[in-house]
Design an enzyme around this catalytic site. Structure first.
Site, PDB file in Angstrom:
ATOM      1  N   TYR A 137       2.655  -5.622 -12.707  1.00 36.23           N
ATOM      2  CA  TYR A 137       2.836  -4.774 -11.518  1.00 36.23           C
ATOM      3  C   TYR A 137       3.615  -5.499 -10.404  1.00 36.23           C
ATOM      4  O   TYR A 137       4.675  -5.017  -9.986  1.00 36.23           O
ATOM      5  CB  TYR A 137       1.487  -4.232 -11.017  1.00 36.23           C
ATOM      6  CG  TYR A 137       1.622  -3.463  -9.718  1.00 36.23           C
ATOM      7  CD1 TYR A 137       2.183  -2.186  -9.703  1.00 36.23           C
ATOM      8  CD2 TYR A 137       1.225  -4.016  -8.501  1.00 36.23           C
ATOM      9  CE1 TYR A 137       2.340  -1.488  -8.502  1.00 36.23           C
ATOM     10  CE2 TYR A 137       1.369  -3.323  -7.305  1.00 36.23           C
ATOM     11  CZ  TYR A 137       1.928  -2.058  -7.313  1.00 36.23           C
ATOM     12  OH  TYR A 137       2.092  -1.365  -6.129  1.00 36.23           O
ATOM     13  N   LYS A 174       7.438  -4.620  -9.009  1.00 39.25           N
ATOM     14  CA  LYS A 174       7.719  -4.251  -7.611  1.00 39.25           C
ATOM     15  C   LYS A 174       8.750  -5.230  -7.015  1.00 39.25           C
ATOM     16  O   LYS A 174       9.631  -4.825  -6.254  1.00 39.25           O
ATOM     17  CB  LYS A 174       6.439  -4.251  -6.765  1.00 39.25           C
ATOM     18  CG  LYS A 174       5.409  -3.208  -7.133  1.00 39.25           C
ATOM     19  CD  LYS A 174       5.914  -1.786  -7.041  1.00 39.25           C
ATOM     20  CE  LYS A 174       6.018  -1.213  -5.664  1.00 39.25           C
ATOM     21  NZ  LYS A 174       6.388   0.226  -5.666  1.00 39.25           N
TER      22      LYS A 174
HETATM   23  N1  NAI Z   1      -2.072   2.083  -3.160  1.00 34.32           N
HETATM   24  C1  NAI Z   1      -1.761   0.966  -2.530  1.00 34.32           C
HETATM   25  O1  NAI Z   1      -2.638   0.256  -1.981  1.00 34.32           O
HETATM   26  C2  NAI Z   1      -0.333   0.527  -2.468  1.00 34.32           C
HETATM   27  C3  NAI Z   1       0.704   1.254  -3.057  1.00 34.32           C
HETATM   28  N2  NAI Z   1       2.001   0.804  -2.927  1.00 34.32           N
HETATM   29  C4  NAI Z   1       3.123   1.558  -3.511  1.00 34.32           C
HETATM   30  O2  NAI Z   1       3.116   2.845  -2.951  1.00 34.32           O
HETATM   31  C5  NAI Z   1       3.648   3.774  -3.883  1.00 34.32           C
HETATM   32  C6  NAI Z   1       2.689   4.951  -4.016  1.00 34.32           C
HETATM   33  O3  NAI Z   1       1.451   4.435  -4.484  1.00 34.32           O
HETATM   34  P1  NAI Z   1       0.127   5.325  -4.519  1.00 34.32           P
HETATM   35  O4  NAI Z   1       0.344   6.548  -3.738  1.00 34.32           O
HETATM   36  O5  NAI Z   1      -0.994   4.434  -4.210  1.00 34.32           O
HETATM   37  O6  NAI Z   1       0.064   5.652  -6.071  1.00 34.32           O
HETATM   38  P2  NAI Z   1      -0.205   7.045  -6.801  1.00 34.32           P
HETATM   39  O7  NAI Z   1      -0.405   6.723  -8.231  1.00 34.32           O
HETATM   40  O8  NAI Z   1      -1.248   7.811  -6.109  1.00 34.32           O
HETATM   41  O9  NAI Z   1       1.174   7.803  -6.610  1.00 34.32           O
HETATM   42  C7  NAI Z   1       2.293   7.564  -7.390  1.00 34.32           C
HETATM   43  C8  NAI Z   1       2.935   8.883  -7.714  1.00 34.32           C
HETATM   44  O10 NAI Z   1       4.099   8.613  -8.526  1.00 34.32           O
HETATM   45  C9  NAI Z   1       4.102   9.547  -9.577  1.00 34.32           C
HETATM   46  N3  NAI Z   1       4.795   8.989 -10.732  1.00 34.32           N
HETATM   47  C10 NAI Z   1       4.338   8.014 -11.554  1.00 34.32           C
HETATM   48  N4  NAI Z   1       5.213   7.830 -12.541  1.00 34.32           N
HETATM   49  C11 NAI Z   1       6.232   8.694 -12.350  1.00 34.32           C
HETATM   50  C12 NAI Z   1       7.412   8.989 -13.047  1.00 34.32           C
HETATM   51  N5  NAI Z   1       7.731   8.344 -14.167  1.00 34.32           N
HETATM   52  N6  NAI Z   1       8.230   9.924 -12.558  1.00 34.32           N
HETATM   53  C13 NAI Z   1       7.901  10.607 -11.436  1.00 34.32           C
HETATM   54  N7  NAI Z   1       6.795  10.380 -10.740  1.00 34.32           N
HETATM   55  C14 NAI Z   1       5.963   9.430 -11.193  1.00 34.32           C
HETATM   56  C15 NAI Z   1       2.649   9.810  -9.907  1.00 34.32           C
HETATM   57  O11 NAI Z   1       2.499  11.041 -10.606  1.00 34.32           O
HETATM   58  C16 NAI Z   1       2.023   9.806  -8.534  1.00 34.32           C
HETATM   59  O12 NAI Z   1       1.986  11.093  -7.993  1.00 34.32           O
HETATM   60  C17 NAI Z   1       3.866   3.021  -5.185  1.00 34.32           C
HETATM   61  O13 NAI Z   1       5.231   2.735  -5.325  1.00 34.32           O
HETATM   62  C18 NAI Z   1       3.052   1.752  -4.997  1.00 34.32           C
HETATM   63  O14 NAI Z   1       3.619   0.684  -5.708  1.00 34.32           O
HETATM   64  C19 NAI Z   1       2.304  -0.322  -2.213  1.00 34.32           C
HETATM   65  C20 NAI Z   1       1.323  -1.040  -1.626  1.00 34.32           C
HETATM   66  C21 NAI Z   1      -0.064  -0.698  -1.694  1.00 34.32           C
HETATM   67  C1  LIG Z   2     -14.888  -6.380  -8.465  1.00 37.72           C
HETATM   68  C2  LIG Z   2     -13.873  -7.291  -7.854  1.00 37.72           C
HETATM   69  C3  LIG Z   2     -14.426  -8.618  -7.536  1.00 37.72           C
HETATM   70  C4  LIG Z   2     -13.226  -6.681  -6.641  1.00 37.72           C
HETATM   71  C5  LIG Z   2     -12.263  -5.620  -7.047  1.00 37.72           C
HETATM   72  C6  LIG Z   2     -11.363  -5.257  -5.910  1.00 37.72           C
HETATM   73  C7  LIG Z   2      -9.950  -5.010  -6.442  1.00 37.72           C
HETATM   74  C8  LIG Z   2      -9.984  -3.851  -7.400  1.00 37.72           C
HETATM   75  C9  LIG Z   2      -8.976  -4.782  -5.292  1.00 37.72           C
HETATM   76  C10 LIG Z   2      -8.960  -5.982  -4.324  1.00 37.72           C
HETATM   77  C11 LIG Z   2      -7.546  -6.042  -3.730  1.00 37.72           C
HETATM   78  C12 LIG Z   2      -6.863  -4.812  -4.252  1.00 37.72           C
HETATM   79  C13 LIG Z   2      -5.319  -4.804  -4.306  1.00 37.72           C
HETATM   80  C14 LIG Z   2      -4.712  -5.084  -2.944  1.00 37.72           C
HETATM   81  O1  LIG Z   2      -5.185  -4.147  -1.995  1.00 37.72           O
HETATM   82  C15 LIG Z   2      -3.202  -5.040  -3.005  1.00 37.72           C
HETATM   83  C16 LIG Z   2      -2.585  -3.951  -3.790  1.00 37.72           C
HETATM   84  C17 LIG Z   2      -1.319  -3.571  -3.516  1.00 37.72           C
HETATM   85  C18 LIG Z   2      -0.610  -2.638  -4.306  1.00 37.72           C
HETATM   86  O2  LIG Z   2       0.594  -2.469  -4.169  1.00 37.72           O
HETATM   87  C19 LIG Z   2      -1.309  -1.906  -5.374  1.00 37.72           C
HETATM   88  C20 LIG Z   2      -2.794  -2.020  -5.315  1.00 37.72           C
HETATM   89  C21 LIG Z   2      -3.277  -3.435  -4.994  1.00 37.72           C
HETATM   90  C22 LIG Z   2      -2.845  -4.347  -6.150  1.00 37.72           C
HETATM   91  C23 LIG Z   2      -4.824  -3.425  -4.822  1.00 37.72           C
HETATM   92  C24 LIG Z   2      -5.514  -3.090  -6.167  1.00 37.72           C
HETATM   93  C25 LIG Z   2      -7.035  -3.242  -6.122  1.00 37.72           C
HETATM   94  C26 LIG Z   2      -7.469  -4.606  -5.632  1.00 37.72           C
HETATM   95  C27 LIG Z   2      -7.039  -5.676  -6.636  1.00 37.72           C
END
Ligand code: NAI
Ligand SMILES: CC(C)CCC[C@@H](C)[C@H]1CC[C@H]2[C@@H]3[C@H](O)CC4=CC(=O)CC[C@]4(C)[C@H]3CC[C@]12C
Length: 379
Positions: free
Chosen positions: A169, A173
């Site tokens: 992952y 990214k």
């Molecule tokens: N959730 C988090 O804590 C973080 C997320 N991100 C980034 O933010 C973005 C959104 O993440 P989330 O909303 O958390 O994830 P999510 O899984 O809820 O949303 C991702 C969306 O992309 C769509 N998708 C996946 N594969 C696809 C494909 N092949 N074609 C078209 N659509 C596709 C999925 O159907 C989903 O709706 C991602 O790029 C992720 O890497 C960055 C930092 C933290």
């Molecule tokens: C049971 C364990 C000891 C604790 C589990 C917690 C973990 C699942 C999560 C702790 C930190 C999270 C990640 C962090 O917030 C940064 C992230 C950034 C992204 O872009 C995607 C998600 C994630 C990797 C997030 C995923 C869950 C944790 C590893």
């Protein structure tokens, strides 16, 4: 073909007929939905909003009754033609689609295909069709935590850090982010330069956060208790989803006017959420919903957690031919959870006037209300 727009929302301009077409990839995901709703609320120059996702959500239908034309496009970012068709005629692309998997659910090849090749397809589509502005949702994971467990304490975009990626992952990214930044300045169809930037959220929380939901349900199963696994002194940067969405909307708006400043730049996503350990932070929401975090110190020694994480990885590998075993605890998630990673920066404020739209109190209240609305509260 010029598709320029002015980001300054003067009285005269905002009163003009809306003319902009935006495309949000991954628009049905956790973050994507908030970006979509934020654009509809806060981008008055929007004429058409295209929502591109592998799986379209039913709530899109409700959005179609407003003044902005909302176009739902079921498509796959790994399919270049589907992406090009969706991008054609858009002024701005916000590329949030991605495969967020640190639990071993998808293969490394699939993660690479969606996150890296999918992003490459988005860039090429912009170039071929003449779309000039591209905002990419990157991640803090592009920087770290690294596999050596070095803390990143109150760091900013210029803080030196040994970014070593092994997990699919963060690797994907980091590669995708590089592609986006390197594409800045490429000539798009019509001869104008592509302007790109990347936003790097830390751990996002808020309404729709799947892992929060998982912790909540696990707590309910354990009789309203969660057991501390990570020392309270390990701090994690967290950011509210509404503020991450707002940052996307704002930077997209400012990309043209400040192309020389913003183009090719990276920005951490931040707000006023407090620095806390991952578990203590989650308790800000789960506590008021009736859950309790047991222990002021981790209940299990760290070496035992490392052993359990390794055992989970082994079981995942052994069981793969039969079933998908993907628990929260694995060597990677343990390393991330156990390493301090916090950001402190004002780069987005300096470059495009970002201020969080939601205070910490608002973000907290909204998230609590969302958890409480889930079925079967512990109260
Ligand atoms: N959730 C988090 O804590 C973080 C997320 N991100 C980034 O933010 C973005 C959104 O993440 P989330 O909303 O958390 O994830 P999510 O899984 O809820 O949303 C991702 C969306 O992309 C769509 N998708 C996946 N594969 C696809 C494909 N092949 N074609 C078209 N659509 C596709 C999925 O159907 C989903 O709706 C991602 O790029 C992720 O890497 C960055 C930092 C933290
Ligand atoms: C049971 C364990 C000891 C604790 C589990 C917690 C973990 C699942 C999560 C702790 C930190 C999270 C990640 C962090 O917030 C940064 C992230 C950034 C992204 O872009 C995607 C998600 C994630 C990797 C997030 C995923 C869950 C944790 C590893």
């Amino acid at each position: 073909m010029s598709q320029g727009f002015s980001p300054q929302l003067g009285m005269a301009e905002s009163a003009q007929a809306p003319k902009l077409v935006y495309l949000v990839t991954g628009g049905c995901g956790f973050l994507g939905e908030h970006v979509v709703r934020m654009l509809l609320e806060r981008e008055p120059r929007l004429r058409e909003l295209r929502i591109f996702d592998l799986h379209l959500s039913p709530w899109i239908e409700e959005l179609k009754t407003g003044p902005v034309q909302v176009t739902a496009i079921q498509g796959d970012v790994t399919q270049a033609q589907e992406v090009a068709a969706a991008v054609a005629g858009a002024h701005v692309v916000i590329h949030t689609a991605g495969l967020v998997d640190v639990f071993g659910r998808a293969s490394p090849e699939t993660i690479h295909k969606v996150n890296v090749r999918g992003t490459q397809n988005v860039i090429e589509a912009c170039v071929q069709t003449g779309t000039q502005f591209l905002v990419y949702t990157s991640s803090m994971e592009v920087v770290g935590p690294n596999i050596k467990g070095h803390p990143f304490y109150r760091g900013n975009e210029d803080t030196p850090y040994e970014a070593v990626h092994k997990h699919p992952y963060p690797c994907s990214k980091a590669l995708a982010e590089r592609l986006v930044l390197e594409a800045n300045g490429r000539k798009v169809r019509g001869g104008l330069p592509l302007v790109t930037c990347a936003l790097r959220p830390t751990g996002i929380y808020g309404e729709g956060h799947q892992i929060m939901r998982d912790f909540y349900r696990q707590g309910l199963r354990l009789g309203g208790r969660l057991f501390r696994a990570i020392p309270a002194s390990v701090e994690h940067g967290r950011v509210y989803v509404g503020n991450v969405a707002w940052m996307h909307v704002l930077v997209a708006r400012e990309l043209e006017q400040r192309a020389a400043l913003i183009g090719g730049q990276v920005y951490f996503c931040y707000d006023k959420s407090p620095y806390k350990s991952y578990e203590d932070f989650n308790m800000e929401f789960l506590g008021p919903c009736g859950l309790r975090l047991v222990g002021t110190r981790p209940l299990l020694p760290y070496w035992l957690l490392v052993l359990l994480a390794a055992l989970n990885a082994l079981l995942q590998w052994l069981l793969r031919p039969l079933l998908l075993y993907a628990p929260l605890l694995n060597p990677y998630t343990l390393a991330v959870a156990n390493t301090t990673f916090t950001v402190s920066t004002n780069k987005a404020q300096r470059h495009f006037g970002y201020e969080p739209l939601f205070s910490w109190e608002d973000s907290r209240t909204r998230t609590i209300l969302w958890v409480q609305a889930m079925e079967g509260t512990a109260q």
